[in-house]
Motif scaffolding. Structure first.
Motif, PDB file in Angstrom:
ATOM      1  N   GLU A  81     -14.492   5.982  11.512  1.00 57.61           N
ATOM      2  CA  GLU A  81     -14.041   7.190  10.808  1.00 57.61           C
ATOM      3  C   GLU A  81     -12.523   7.226  10.719  1.00 57.61           C
ATOM      4  N   THR A  82     -11.884   6.943  11.837  1.00 56.31           N
ATOM      5  CA  THR A  82     -10.424   7.003  11.932  1.00 56.31           C
ATOM      6  C   THR A  82      -9.910   5.618  12.301  1.00 56.31           C
ATOM      7  N   PRO A  83      -8.929   5.119  11.556  1.00 49.07           N
ATOM      8  CA  PRO A  83      -8.446   3.768  11.859  1.00 49.07           C
ATOM      9  C   PRO A  83      -7.657   3.704  13.161  1.00 49.07           C
ATOM     10  N   GLN A  84      -7.789   2.561  13.811  1.00 50.30           N
ATOM     11  CA  GLN A  84      -6.984   2.239  14.991  1.00 50.30           C
ATOM     12  C   GLN A  84      -6.218   0.961  14.690  1.00 50.30           C
ATOM     13  N   PRO A  85      -5.126   0.725  15.409  1.00 52.63           N
ATOM     14  CA  PRO A  85      -4.429  -0.556  15.227  1.00 52.63           C
ATOM     15  C   PRO A  85      -5.393  -1.712  15.450  1.00 52.63           C
ATOM     16  N   GLY A  86      -5.343  -2.702  14.558  1.00 52.28           N
ATOM     17  CA  GLY A  86      -6.216  -3.858  14.653  1.00 52.28           C
ATOM     18  C   GLY A  86      -7.501  -3.727  13.857  1.00 52.28           C
ATOM     19  N   ASP A  87      -7.773  -2.545  13.314  1.00 51.24           N
ATOM     20  CA  ASP A  87      -8.935  -2.375  12.442  1.00 51.24           C
ATOM     21  C   ASP A  87      -8.627  -2.946  11.066  1.00 51.24           C
ATOM     22  N   VAL A  88      -9.639  -3.005  10.227  1.00 53.20           N
ATOM     23  CA  VAL A  88      -9.483  -3.462   8.845  1.00 53.20           C
ATOM     24  C   VAL A  88      -9.604  -2.260   7.921  1.00 53.20           C
ATOM     25  N   ALA A  89      -8.671  -2.138   6.990  1.00 53.88           N
ATOM     26  CA  ALA A  89      -8.748  -1.138   5.926  1.00 53.88           C
ATOM     27  C   ALA A  89      -9.232  -1.866   4.679  1.00 53.88           C
ATOM     28  N   LEU A  90     -10.250  -1.317   4.036  1.00 59.51           N
ATOM     29  CA  LEU A  90     -10.816  -1.942   2.846  1.00 59.51           C
ATOM     30  C   LEU A  90     -10.755  -0.934   1.699  1.00 59.51           C
ATOM     31  N   PHE A  91     -10.124  -1.355   0.606  1.00 54.62           N
ATOM     32  CA  PHE A  91      -9.866  -0.484  -0.542  1.00 54.62           C
ATOM     33  C   PHE A  91     -10.772  -0.830  -1.708  1.00 54.62           C
ATOM     34  N   ARG A  92     -11.212   0.202  -2.400  1.00 54.33           N
ATOM     35  CA  ARG A  92     -11.988  -0.007  -3.625  1.00 54.33           C
ATOM     36  C   ARG A  92     -10.992  -0.287  -4.755  1.00 54.33           C
ATOM     37  N   VAL A  93     -11.142  -1.456  -5.352  1.00 54.77           N
ATOM     38  CA  VAL A  93     -10.310  -1.867  -6.477  1.00 54.77           C
ATOM     39  C   VAL A  93     -11.266  -2.421  -7.527  1.00 54.77           C
ATOM     40  N   GLY A  94     -11.162  -1.936  -8.736  1.00 52.09           N
ATOM     41  CA  GLY A  94     -12.122  -2.358  -9.744  1.00 52.09           C
ATOM     42  C   GLY A  94     -13.458  -1.698  -9.476  1.00 52.09           C
ATOM     43  N   ARG A  95     -14.521  -2.461  -9.539  1.00 53.59           N
ATOM     44  CA  ARG A  95     -15.876  -1.912  -9.417  1.00 53.59           C
ATOM     45  C   ARG A  95     -16.394  -1.882  -7.985  1.00 53.59           C
ATOM     46  N   CYS A  96     -15.675  -2.484  -7.046  1.00 49.63           N
ATOM     47  CA  CYS A  96     -16.184  -2.533  -5.679  1.00 49.63           C
ATOM     48  C   CYS A  96     -15.026  -2.612  -4.689  1.00 49.63           C
ATOM     49  N   TYR A  97     -15.358  -2.637  -3.407  1.00 43.43           N
ATOM     50  CA  TYR A  97     -14.339  -2.784  -2.366  1.00 43.43           C
ATOM     51  C   TYR A  97     -13.885  -4.237  -2.383  1.00 43.43           C
ATOM     52  N   GLY A 100      -8.290  -5.825   1.184  1.00 46.36           N
ATOM     53  CA  GLY A 100      -8.250  -5.395   2.570  1.00 46.36           C
ATOM     54  C   GLY A 100      -6.983  -5.821   3.277  1.00 46.36           C
ATOM     55  N   GLY A 101      -6.742  -5.165   4.392  1.00 44.24           N
ATOM     56  CA  GLY A 101      -5.605  -5.491   5.244  1.00 44.24           C
ATOM     57  C   GLY A 101      -5.893  -5.078   6.673  1.00 44.24           C
ATOM     58  N   ILE A 102      -5.051  -5.523   7.573  1.00 39.12           N
ATOM     59  CA  ILE A 102      -5.193  -5.217   8.994  1.00 39.12           C
ATOM     60  C   ILE A 102      -4.267  -4.062   9.341  1.00 39.12           C
ATOM     61  N   VAL A 103      -4.838  -3.018   9.928  1.00 37.67           N
ATOM     62  CA  VAL A 103      -4.081  -1.819  10.283  1.00 37.67           C
ATOM     63  C   VAL A 103      -3.131  -2.143  11.430  1.00 37.67           C
ATOM     64  N   THR A 104      -1.844  -1.880  11.205  1.00 41.85           N
ATOM     65  CA  THR A 104      -0.856  -2.048  12.278  1.00 41.85           C
ATOM     66  C   THR A 104      -0.429  -0.701  12.840  1.00 41.85           C
ATOM     67  N   ARG A 105      -0.581   0.338  12.031  1.00 41.52           N
ATOM     68  CA  ARG A 105      -0.254   1.698  12.472  1.00 41.52           C
ATOM     69  C   ARG A 105      -1.149   2.655  11.692  1.00 41.52           C
ATOM     70  N   PRO A 106      -1.842   3.567  12.407  1.00 40.15           N
ATOM     71  CA  PRO A 106      -2.745   4.465  11.703  1.00 40.15           C
ATOM     72  C   PRO A 106      -2.043   5.595  10.945  1.00 40.15           C
ATOM     73  N   ALA A 107      -0.889   6.052  11.427  1.00 37.98           N
ATOM     74  CA  ALA A 107      -0.208   7.158  10.752  1.00 37.98           C
ATOM     75  C   ALA A 107       1.310   6.969  10.830  1.00 37.98           C
ATOM     76  N   PRO A 108       1.966   6.839   9.687  1.00 39.16           N
ATOM     77  CA  PRO A 108       1.341   6.689   8.383  1.00 39.16           C
ATOM     78  C   PRO A 108       0.612   5.342   8.322  1.00 39.16           C
ATOM     79  N   LEU A 109      -0.495   5.322   7.574  1.00 36.67           N
ATOM     80  CA  LEU A 109      -1.314   4.122   7.498  1.00 36.67           C
ATOM     81  C   LEU A 109      -0.479   2.946   7.016  1.00 36.67           C
ATOM     82  N   THR A 110      -0.375   1.936   7.863  1.00 40.99           N
ATOM     83  CA  THR A 110       0.411   0.740   7.581  1.00 40.99           C
ATOM     84  C   THR A 110      -0.473  -0.464   7.826  1.00 40.99           C
ATOM     85  N   ILE A 111      -0.420  -1.431   6.890  1.00 41.94           N
ATOM     86  CA  ILE A 111      -1.275  -2.614   6.990  1.00 41.94           C
ATOM     87  C   ILE A 111      -0.478  -3.880   6.723  1.00 41.94           C
TER      88      ILE A 111
END
Length: 150
Positions: A81-97, A100-111
Motif C-alpha cells: 500500500e505504502t512504498p518503502q525504500p527498496g520497493d519497486v514503483a510500477l507506473f501505467r504507461v500506455g495500455r498497461c503497467y 518501473g523503478g526502485i524506491v530510494t525515498r518514499p516521500a517525496p517519492l524518489t526512484i
C-alpha cells in the motif's frame, strides 16, 4: 536484516546511475532498460532467481493489454500500500503497467530508473517528472524483499 537488505538494494541501484538507456540490455555502464535494471539489482543481490523475460518490442505497452511487466513482478513480490525504500514503483504507461523503478525515498517519492526520455539511468523525484507525476498516471508499489523473506 530486512532494512539492511533494503539499503543494499538502494546502494546497488545507485551503481547503475549514468548507464545509458538501451532497450533489452542489462550491462552496467553500457546499457539497460527499466525492467532489466530492476531484475539485475534484485538478482545480483540474490533476492530473486535470475531470469530472462521473453523478447519484447520497445513499444509493446502501446499495443497490448497483456500485463507482462506486472505479472513478472507479482510472481516475485507482494503488493504494498505504502512504498518503502527498496520497493519497486510500477507506473501505467500506455495500455498497461510498463515503467518501473526502485524506491530510494518514499516521500517525496524518489526512484532510480532507466528513463527512456532522458536516455540514462537516474535518481529522480517523481514529482519533478511531469509524465510520472501526472495524477491520472496510475502507480503501484511492490515489495520484492518481503516476498523473498517470507
Amino acid at each position: 536484516m530486512t532494512m539492511h537488505l533494503r539499503q543494499k538494494v538502494i546502494a546497488e541501484s545507485r551503481t547503475w546511475i549514468g548507464t545509458p538507456f538501451h532497450h533489452g540490455a542489462d550491462l552496467k555502464g553500457v546499457g539497460v532498460d527499466c525492467g532489466f535494471l530492476i531484475l539485475r539489482v534484485f538478482a545480483d543481490l540474490g533476492v530473486v532467481e535470475p531470469f530472462r523475460p521473453a523478447p519484447y518490442t520497445p513499444d509493446w505497452h502501446l499495443h497490448r493489454d497483456e500485463e507482462r511487466y506486472l505479472d513478472a513482478l507479482l510472481a516475485r513480490s507482494v503488493e504494498a500500500e505504502t512504498p518503502q525504500p527498496g520497493d519497486v514503483a510500477l507506473f501505467r504507461v500506455g495500455r498497461c503497467y510498463s515503467h518501473g523503478g526502485i524506491v530510494t525515498r518514499p516521500a517525496p517519492l524518489t526512484i532510480v530508473h532507466a528513463s527512456c526520455p532522458a536516455r540514462i539511468v537516474l535518481e529522480e523525484d517523481v514529482g519533478s517528472n511531469a509524465e510520472m507525476a501526472d495524477p491520472r498516471r496510475a502507480v503501484r508499489f511492490f515489495d520484492v524483499i518481503g516476498r523473498a523473506a517470507a
